[in-house]
Design a protein around this motif. Structure first.
Motif, mmCIF file in Angstrom:
data_model
loop_
_atom_site.group_PDB
_atom_site.id
_atom_site.type_symbol
_atom_site.label_atom_id
_atom_site.label_comp_id
_atom_site.label_asym_id
_atom_site.label_seq_id
_atom_site.Cartn_x
_atom_site.Cartn_y
_atom_site.Cartn_z
ATOM 1 N N ARG A 46 -68.119 24.252 57.124
ATOM 2 C CA ARG A 46 -68.824 25.538 57.152
ATOM 3 C C ARG A 46 -70.283 25.374 57.574
ATOM 4 N NH1 ARG A 46 -72.060 27.075 53.798
ATOM 5 N NH2 ARG A 46 -71.257 25.685 52.193
ATOM 6 N N GLN B 229 -70.901 24.695 61.406
ATOM 7 C CA GLN B 229 -70.971 25.824 62.325
ATOM 8 C C GLN B 229 -72.330 26.502 62.241
ATOM 9 O OE1 GLN B 229 -68.795 26.549 64.632
ATOM 10 N NE2 GLN B 229 -70.123 28.198 65.387
ATOM 11 N N TYR C 81 -74.914 24.334 63.962
ATOM 12 C CA TYR C 81 -74.691 24.407 65.413
ATOM 13 C C TYR C 81 -75.317 25.686 65.980
ATOM 14 C CZ TYR C 81 -72.239 24.422 69.891
ATOM 15 O OH TYR C 81 -71.959 24.441 71.242
ATOM 16 N N GLU C 82 -75.102 26.803 65.301
ATOM 17 C CA GLU C 82 -75.644 28.075 65.781
ATOM 18 C C GLU C 82 -77.172 28.076 65.744
ATOM 19 O OE1 GLU C 82 -73.715 30.923 63.317
ATOM 20 O OE2 GLU C 82 -71.763 30.693 64.301
#
Length: 236
Positions: free
Chosen positions: A200, A203, A206-207
């Motif tokens: 979780r 992600q 990464y964003e």
């Protein structure tokens, strides 16, 4: 602790916490002066850091801190998530009542640190929670292979720390569900929650890095347009 070990641990810490920034050029003479030790152990420490992937060395040219990009995120998190999930699976078969209490206490400290927005302390409590599970699993191979990946993840966590507190609160809840799985000796559920607990934030990090790259590109374009406009005005 030897001079080489002192240099290694301090330089590693400076890279992880951003004191030595990604892409920053390193000079052994300057590092030697900053650490108060001779250049030989500094060079030896730099060699160790290179093997761990924290620095890049170009013989005869330069030595610099490795950069962090969005492409690094999916390369680091999934292998660590798999190792940690295996540790949770093994821990569920071995865990004792005292271990459960320790996990609850650490997770409560984690919750408190988040509530008080002591984000670096929160990160330390989160790592302590996972280290306890590795200790309970008692598999030196999992611990060994996890250790270097965890150091790289810690660099990325400094990005994650800047995010809204709500995203970190979700981690506390995942820890609670994991503890319940341990109490029930449910190794499959414990492993699944552990994997989610790592993937979780992957992600989310990464964003964040994607947005940072987009902002940097936009800023460069604005600067470029500004320079061109200035040149055009001067030519007129």
């Amino acid at each position: 602790m030897s001079a080489k070990e002192k240099a290694f641990h301090q330089l590693q810490r400076w890279i992880i916490d951003g004191t030595l920034e990604p892409g920053e050029q390193l000079f052994d003479a300057e590092l030697s002066e900053a650490l108060g030790i001779s250049r030989t152990p500094v060079r030896e420490a730099l060699q160790l850091l290179q093997t761990q992937g924290f620095i890049e060395t170009y013989p005869g040219r330069e030595t610099k801190v490795t950069t962090i990009t969005k492409e690094d995120v999916p390369k680091i998190y999934p292998p660590l998530a798999a190792l940690q999930a295996l540790a949770a699976e093994e821990a569920a078969r071995k865990i004792a009542t005292g271990d459960i209490r320790r996990l609850v206490d650490v997770n409560n400290d984690y919750r408190t640190a988040i509530g008080e927005e002591q984000l670096f302390q929160a990160m330390e409590h989160d790592e302590q929670f996972h280290d306890l599970i590795l200790e309970i699993a008692d598999n030196p191979y999992i611990t060994q292979f996890s250790s270097i990946l965890q150091l790289h993840v810690r660099r990325l966590k400094y990005v994650f720390l800047q995010q809204p507190v709500g995203s970190k609160t979700e981690s506390v809840l995942e820890h609670e569900r994991m503890i319940r799985a341990f109490e029930n000796r449910d190794s499959e559920t414990a492993a699944a929650i552990m994997r989610q607990n790592w993937l979780r934030p992957m992600q989310e990090v990464y964003e964040v890095l994607v947005r940072a790259e987009q902002d940097s590109s936009s800023q460069k374009r604005r600067i470029s347009k500004g320079d061109n406009g200035s040149e055009n005005r001067n030519s007129q």
